[in-house]
Design an enzyme around this catalytic site. Structure first.
Site, PDB file in Angstrom:
ATOM      1  N   LYS A  79       0.847  -1.204   0.000  1.00 33.45           N
ATOM      2  CA  LYS A  79       0.000   0.000   0.000  1.00 33.45           C
ATOM      3  C   LYS A  79       0.879   1.249   0.000  1.00 33.45           C
ATOM      4  O   LYS A  79       1.858   1.315   0.758  1.00 33.45           O
ATOM      5  CB  LYS A  79      -0.895  -0.012   1.244  1.00 33.45           C
ATOM      6  CG  LYS A  79      -1.879   1.154   1.333  1.00 33.45           C
ATOM      7  CD  LYS A  79      -2.765   1.000   2.576  1.00 33.45           C
ATOM      8  CE  LYS A  79      -3.829   2.092   2.641  1.00 33.45           C
ATOM      9  NZ  LYS A  79      -4.714   1.929   3.823  1.00 33.45           N
ATOM     10  N   SER A 148      -9.408   2.010   2.565  1.00 31.54           N
ATOM     11  CA  SER A 148      -8.442   2.769   1.804  1.00 31.54           C
ATOM     12  C   SER A 148      -7.383   1.899   1.137  1.00 31.54           C
ATOM     13  O   SER A 148      -6.675   2.379   0.265  1.00 31.54           O
ATOM     14  CB  SER A 148      -7.756   3.762   2.727  1.00 31.54           C
ATOM     15  OG  SER A 148      -7.025   3.072   3.741  1.00 31.54           O
ATOM     16  N   SER A 172     -10.337  -0.195   6.697  1.00 29.23           N
ATOM     17  CA  SER A 172      -9.614  -0.113   5.424  1.00 29.23           C
ATOM     18  C   SER A 172      -8.954  -1.390   4.959  1.00 29.23           C
ATOM     19  O   SER A 172      -8.381  -1.428   3.871  1.00 29.23           O
ATOM     20  CB  SER A 172      -8.559   0.996   5.505  1.00 29.23           C
ATOM     21  OG  SER A 172      -9.167   2.254   5.442  1.00 29.23           O
TER      22      SER A 172
END
Lengths: 442, 442
Positions: A79, A148, A172
């Site tokens: 990420k 996210s 997330s």
């Protein structure tokens, strides 16, 4: 069959046995990227040559006869709020465009030490908050992948990598895993170190893992948990044998608490139906449990802490470029700046009581809590990443949580099942999840 | 000679040897109380019969031949913000008049387990903040004994007890010890558990000990440090051999950093002169060291944290009876309620850097920091408890600090010398203090 669809565990074994080269595995993954990335757009940064160079180095190491790590040659998506010394880390905001970190985050160090190929950086929402990145849901390009950790979930779902890292401050990891139909695992708060990761909230930030099998979650978790000298919430830990515990039989069949939570009125009809059926099928193994009335305040405490801590941690961005932040993020920070120190402390102080409440539930009777991962399948459209409401209480309490991709809607979209475990009994949660998966397929 | 003037260590030995009974010791202390208490007024609660009953129980235990604790029969004064199950604990406020705690504070449990006689409760300022109690300075009844541990310091100075407990959130152990001319020791933050003590500030509250010798500080500290299950800032610790380390010779003569601090302009002329002389006498063992310019912000961060945390922790009193709080305390709480969560978090986050700065100083070269305990001797009058300014940086950083009663003014008032040690090297600070005391008397 392309090696890109192999699990990390199977691929790692094939590489160790010399049946598959890391280079061939990474080539196969890159081939998948070429096929699906134009639609899915999971990657913020991906340099094929750099990934291949890492794969060849892994192959060289293996051929040398020296000991190799458990993830030797396995490509991992990271990420893009997790620092990498050899790739930009842009935190999903134009304010950090082209930012090159000085060093790897501790989780990236650990992956490299285990032999992993850091494949590239996956798309995140803006500063891991609500404003979407470019990624689309591999099951339906007109739907959100969730956020996210959007790119990590989508990349694993689309077989561009077998595993990827994400983070969760509210929902997330669990939400995008549910929407994309992959396993998502967020261990207990403090189990995985966070140094070198964009800090939103020390109290709430937690690292998570995406994979297509439970074994792969265990394989990666085993490498990631333990002391991070620069994260004061971690502790020295003996190595946790996630894989071994996952594979073991439970001494007794589990008893699971089905918890609708005070957010149940946000569950969509198809979620209600699917859970009614699931709970019915599991029979005596599941009991419906209602949380204490005070549980309904959990969301308020979480919001107070998240807003206050994000306002503090994102203050530099807000000061230097608030006009280039999304309206949503700017509004969040401005709300956080209004929170008083007294209200903030009260909210933080409630976490201990929330934890104790859950602890009682687990000690008295239940092996895990069963609850939806999200109100429904991935919503249509790309303007929103969906609703984290079913993740908030366990994130606040720092309990281990897992998305199991074992249900689908009538139209074939993944519908997430969330299993929440006792704090610091993370490996046992994986074992209970394996039981649940087998019970459902039986 | 009355046994009331014995050190705790000498008295404990005499009791163990059967040369002195605990009852005779407590009777002698009660006799001192009758003599000086009308002037000094150190006690908030003292029941002579209850103290004698505890002493007789200690004598019975000793005579039974069973093992006795290190403090068998030693009377200890307890600051009246520390809960005692058998005596009221009124926290220095009319709002808690007659309050009877359900149980002992963890430090009181530990003292009882070591055989101590809980003599009574000593006067504190209002909620351990600035508004004075009734206590007067034994050296001059027209001067403040300092605060907030006023009664504990005065009771030890006047030989009403050999040792007493206090607490410090800013300068509430070191300052009264300095003004009353006794040893005061505030170990590292987290070393002594605080459950059952009125919480003002989890970040800043620290327990301290008053005594008339360094040996007595070591004797009591050895019983108090370690895990307190209800204080999350404590840790399991092997027993720290304070007495042994205190008595040992340092491998090398210490090197001490004389730090004037950015508050030096508040040091009174007699303090400046006395320190110039002291530093001169110690020669090559002392070097003057200037703190980094950022050190001047230490006081602001401390104030932000103290105000915000006191506002949160004293909120119940403020809500139920703010009209019966002093104007000073009410104003503090109201300032604390205005602190934003962002400013509060920034202040808390600075502690790590402050600690690191001091850590460097100790690791590089210095065994201890030498600095005044207060701007001067006890000020005249009873309206104020004096200025904690020279205590703030070490309290914020949680470093061990010690008042040495080794200087006096020309008019014979005690003038405190403060020695500050490396965090978690508490016993070594006592050893350095012993060296300093010997060097000064030589």
């Amino acid at each position: 069959m392309t090696p890109a669809t192999l699990s990390a565990a199977a691929a790692a074994e094939a590489i160790r046995d010399g049946v598959l080269s890391a280079e061939d595995l990474v080539r196969a993954c890159l081939e998948r990227v070429r096929e699906v990335e134009p639609g899915v757009q999971a990657w913020q940064f991906l340099d094929a040559e750099h990934a291949l160079a890492q794969a060849r180095a892994a192959d060289d190491l293996r051929r040398s006869g020296r000991a190799v790590g458990a993830l030797c040659g396995i490509p991992v998506g990271i990420k893009d709020i997790v620092d990498t010394a050899d790739m930009p880390t842009e935190n999903g905001t134009v304010l950090h465009a082209g930012r090159m970190p000085q060093s790897d985050a501790s989780v990236v160090c650990r992956l490299r030490a285990a032999g992993a190929v850091i494949m590239g950086k996956t798309v995140t929402t803006e500063c891991a908050y609500f404003s979407p990145g470019k990624t689309r849901n591999p099951h339906d390009l007109n739907r959100t992948p969730g956020g996210s950790s959007s790119g990590s979930a989508a990349a694993v779902a689309a077989s561009m990598v077998p595993v990827a890292l994400g983070t969760q401050t509210n929902g997330s990891v669990i939400r995008p895993a549910a929407f994309c139909g992959v396993y998502g695992f967020k261990p207990s708060h403090g189990l995985i170190g966070r140094s070198g990761i964009l800090r939103l909230s020390r109290t709430l930030d937690q690292v998570g893992i995406f994979a297509r099998t439970l074994e792969d979650l265990a394989l990666v978790a085993e490498e990631l948990v333990g002391l991070d000298l620069a994260d004061p919430d971690t502790q020295p830990l003996a190595r946790v044998p996630f894989g071994e515990i996952l594979a073991a039989e439970a001494p007794l069949p589990p008893v699971i608490a089905f918890v609708k939570t005070p957010a149940w009125d946000r569950a969509e009809p198809q979620t209600r139906e699917a859970f009614a059926e699931l709970v019915g099928a599991l029979g005596a193994h599941v009991e419906e449990v209602e949380l204490a009335p005070s549980a309904s305040e959990t969301w308020d405490w979480h919001r107070t802490i998240m807003e206050a801590e994000m306002a503090m941690n994102l203050e530099p961005a807000w000061r230097s470029g608030r006009d280039r932040l999304s309206e949503k993020l700017r509004a969040l920070i401005e709300r956080g700046r209004q929170v008083s120190a007294v209200d903030y402390q009260h909210a933080v102080a409630r976490i201990a009581a929330v934890r104790e409440g859950f602890e009682e539930l687990f000690v008295q009777r239940y092996d895990a809590i069963l609850t939806p991962s999200a109100p429904g399948p991935a919503p249509e459209g790309l303007e929103s990443t969906g609703d984290p409401v079913f993740c908030t209480p366990w994130t606040l309490a720092g309990l281990p949580a897992l998305n199991l991709p074992i249900l689908t809607t009538e139209s074939g979209l993944p519908l997430g099942v969330q299993l929440v475990g006792r704090r610091h009994f993370d490996a046992r949660l994986l074992r209970t999840a394996r039981w649940l998966g087998q019970a459902v397929s039986a």
